[in-house]
Design a protein around this motif. Structure first.
Motif, PDB file in Angstrom:
ATOM      1  N   ILE A   1      48.608  41.276  43.146  1.00 42.29           N
ATOM      2  CA  ILE A   1      47.215  40.816  43.026  1.00 42.29           C
ATOM      3  C   ILE A   1      47.007  40.358  41.585  1.00 42.29           C
ATOM      4  N   GLU A   2      46.434  39.166  41.423  1.00 38.25           N
ATOM      5  CA  GLU A   2      46.180  38.660  40.072  1.00 38.25           C
ATOM      6  C   GLU A   2      44.757  38.139  39.944  1.00 38.25           C
ATOM      7  N   VAL A   3      44.074  38.533  38.891  1.00 41.57           N
ATOM      8  CA  VAL A   3      42.750  37.987  38.596  1.00 41.57           C
ATOM      9  C   VAL A   3      42.949  36.607  37.996  1.00 41.57           C
ATOM     10  N   ASN A   4      42.328  35.610  38.608  1.00 47.17           N
ATOM     11  CA  ASN A   4      42.536  34.232  38.190  1.00 47.17           C
ATOM     12  C   ASN A   4      41.184  33.531  38.192  1.00 47.17           C
ATOM     13  N   LEU A   5      40.657  33.253  37.003  1.00 52.01           N
ATOM     14  CA  LEU A   5      39.273  32.797  36.915  1.00 52.01           C
ATOM     15  C   LEU A   5      39.148  31.392  36.363  1.00 52.01           C
ATOM     16  N   PHE A   6      38.245  30.656  36.950  1.00 49.79           N
ATOM     17  CA  PHE A   6      37.903  29.322  36.466  1.00 49.79           C
ATOM     18  C   PHE A   6      37.110  29.484  35.162  1.00 49.79           C
ATOM     19  N   TYR A   7      36.169  30.430  35.165  1.00 55.21           N
ATOM     20  CA  TYR A   7      35.372  30.729  33.969  1.00 55.21           C
ATOM     21  C   TYR A   7      35.839  32.084  33.453  1.00 55.21           C
ATOM     22  N   ARG A   8      36.867  32.061  32.606  1.00 49.62           N
ATOM     23  CA  ARG A   8      37.528  33.295  32.211  1.00 49.62           C
ATOM     24  C   ARG A   8      36.875  33.941  30.987  1.00 49.62           C
ATOM     25  N   THR A   9      36.447  35.207  31.147  1.00 56.15           N
ATOM     26  CA  THR A   9      36.088  35.999  29.969  1.00 56.15           C
ATOM     27  C   THR A   9      36.725  37.364  30.185  1.00 56.15           C
ATOM     28  N   ARG A  10      36.991  38.034  29.063  1.00 58.12           N
ATOM     29  CA  ARG A  10      37.630  39.336  29.147  1.00 58.12           C
ATOM     30  C   ARG A  10      36.783  40.293  29.986  1.00 58.12           C
ATOM     31  N   GLU A  11      35.451  40.202  29.814  1.00 62.93           N
ATOM     32  CA  GLU A  11      34.558  41.110  30.528  1.00 62.93           C
ATOM     33  C   GLU A  11      34.646  40.913  32.043  1.00 62.93           C
TER      34      GLU A  11
ATOM     35  N   ALA B   1      54.390  32.601  55.907  1.00 67.02           N
ATOM     36  CA  ALA B   1      54.782  32.192  54.548  1.00 67.02           C
ATOM     37  C   ALA B   1      54.769  33.380  53.595  1.00 67.02           C
ATOM     38  N   MET B   2      53.758  34.223  53.715  1.00 58.73           N
ATOM     39  CA  MET B   2      53.677  35.377  52.809  1.00 58.73           C
ATOM     40  C   MET B   2      54.801  36.375  53.071  1.00 58.73           C
ATOM     41  N   LEU B   3      55.128  36.561  54.368  1.00 54.34           N
ATOM     42  CA  LEU B   3      56.195  37.507  54.709  1.00 54.34           C
ATOM     43  C   LEU B   3      57.569  36.984  54.297  1.00 54.34           C
ATOM     44  N   LEU B   4      57.752  35.661  54.324  1.00 54.66           N
ATOM     45  CA  LEU B   4      59.047  35.080  53.961  1.00 54.66           C
ATOM     46  C   LEU B   4      59.207  34.935  52.446  1.00 54.66           C
ATOM     47  N   ALA B   5      58.101  35.027  51.705  1.00 51.65           N
ATOM     48  CA  ALA B   5      58.135  34.778  50.257  1.00 51.65           C
ATOM     49  C   ALA B   5      58.966  35.828  49.528  1.00 51.65           C
ATOM     50  N   ARG B   6      59.580  35.383  48.423  1.00 53.13           N
ATOM     51  CA  ARG B   6      60.277  36.330  47.550  1.00 53.13           C
ATOM     52  C   ARG B   6      59.270  36.985  46.606  1.00 53.13           C
ATOM     53  N   HIS B   7      58.260  36.167  46.210  1.00 54.26           N
ATOM     54  CA  HIS B   7      57.309  36.670  45.222  1.00 54.26           C
ATOM     55  C   HIS B   7      55.899  36.164  45.550  1.00 54.26           C
ATOM     56  N   PRO B   8      55.267  36.764  46.570  1.00 52.11           N
ATOM     57  CA  PRO B   8      53.917  36.316  46.939  1.00 52.11           C
ATOM     58  C   PRO B   8      52.833  36.936  46.050  1.00 52.11           C
ATOM     59  N   VAL B   9      51.828  36.130  45.706  1.00 55.59           N
ATOM     60  CA  VAL B   9      50.738  36.606  44.852  1.00 55.59           C
ATOM     61  C   VAL B   9      49.396  36.223  45.473  1.00 55.59           C
ATOM     62  N   ILE B  10      48.445  37.149  45.434  1.00 54.25           N
ATOM     63  CA  ILE B  10      47.076  36.872  45.890  1.00 54.25           C
ATOM     64  C   ILE B  10      46.215  36.689  44.640  1.00 54.25           C
ATOM     65  N   SER B  11      45.628  35.502  44.527  1.00 56.63           N
ATOM     66  CA  SER B  11      44.788  35.179  43.370  1.00 56.63           C
ATOM     67  C   SER B  11      43.344  35.566  43.701  1.00 56.63           C
ATOM     68  N   VAL B  12      42.681  36.257  42.772  1.00 57.83           N
ATOM     69  CA  VAL B  12      41.331  36.760  43.059  1.00 57.83           C
ATOM     70  C   VAL B  12      40.330  36.267  42.010  1.00 57.83           C
ATOM     71  N   ASN B  13      39.235  35.668  42.468  1.00 59.39           N
ATOM     72  CA  ASN B  13      38.148  35.279  41.560  1.00 59.39           C
ATOM     73  C   ASN B  13      36.914  36.151  41.852  1.00 59.39           C
TER      74      ASN B  13
END
Ligand code: ATP
Ligand code: MG
Length: 256
Positions: A98-108, A64-76
């Motif tokens: 790679i994208e930072v994706n947080l349930f408890y989001r703070t800038r820090e 799926a990742m290889l076939l994707a046009r725009h694959p993203v890895i979400s990182v917590n």
């Protein structure tokens, strides 16, 4: 903390230490430590090894990742503490964002996690500060913020250790969602398109290897892997495996 080399739970204890270190540095939240404990329990039940049901899901995830046009890895926070190097390797071989994706989001926390990823070799990290300016419909508060260059426009999202609501919201947006979750009964596991029921510390390196292997194959073969993949069947296999294994152990106890 010193852990004797022959300690029977050494591997598991070393993993815990990484999370505790992330907690002390301020990017792993206390809830993340609890979530890990829940995961450990299920890891005990599957025998702390990558089983056949996980291998099938890893293969489908790689395709799926290889076939994707725009694959993203979400990182917590937990993902950054445990497998930052593998996230970066995966992003490079696919290639994926790679994208930072947080349930408890703070800038820090965003900045700390982005730094961990950069130290592991990441060139670009999305979802930090103003970059997390888009929103996922139907979700509330900081949990819905994503990058307009990342998860918002992704067709395939790898979300190791995601919660059920967000997995469902991403599916409703029409995305293929790949989850890594040791609990085959969780809402995340049920809502994801592809669920890898395995510990993230084993599943991520295995996924990198699988992508390296499948990268040499024609698209048609990757498409066939995805067509043949049935996530509910894989989840059922995981649940049945646990049931069978527990029955066997109960039998051994009775005979002992
Ligand atoms: P849901 O909202 O999907 O029903 P949950 O509320 O049971 O999930 P959370 O507490 O939100 O789950 O998140 C923890 C999840 O992450 C658990 O299902 C746990 O099995 C999984 N998990 C924790 N650590 C790991 C790990 N190292 N590898 C794989 N999965 C893990
Ligand atoms: Mg949850």
């Amino acid at each position: 903390m010193f852990i004797p080399p022959n300690h029977p739970r050494r591997a598991s204890l070393l993993v815990r230490e990484k999370l505790v270190e992330g907690f002390r540095k301020g990017y792993v939240v206390p809830e993340g430590l609890i979530a890990h404990g829940r995961g450990e329990c299920f890891d005990y039940l599957i025998g702390e090894e990558t089983r056949d049901f996980a291998r099938k899901a890893i293969k489908a995830a790689a395709a799926a990742m290889l076939l994707a046009r725009h694959p993203v890895i979400s990182v917590n926070g937990n993902t950054a503490a445990l497998v930052a190097e593998d996230v970066v390797r995966l992003a490079k071989v696919v290639p994926a964002k790679i994208e930072v994706n947080l349930f408890y989001r703070t800038r820090e926390r965003e900045e700390l996690i982005a730094n961990v990823l950069r130290e592991a070799g990441a060139d670009e990290v999305l979802g930090v500060g103003e970059d997390a300016s888009a929103t996922i419909p139907e979700l509330f508060s900081e949990r819905r913020r994503v990058s307009p260059r990342g998860i918002l426009v992704a067709d395939v999202v790898l979300v190791p250790l995601e919660d059920g609501d967000r997995t469902e919201a991403l599916r409703r947006m029409g995305k293929t969602v790949i989850a890594i979750d040791l609990n085959p009964l969780s809402r995340t596991a049920r809502y994801a398109s592809i669920t890898i029921v395995d510990n993230i510390v084993r599943a991520m390196p295995a996924l990198v290897e699988e992508v390296e292997l499948l990268k040499k194959k024609p698209r048609s073969e990757l498409e066939e892997i995805l067509r043949a993949y049935d996530n509910n069947r894989v989840l059922a296999e995981a649940v049945e495996y646990i049931g069978r294994r527990l029955s066997e152990i109960a039998g051994e106890l009775l005979r002992a």
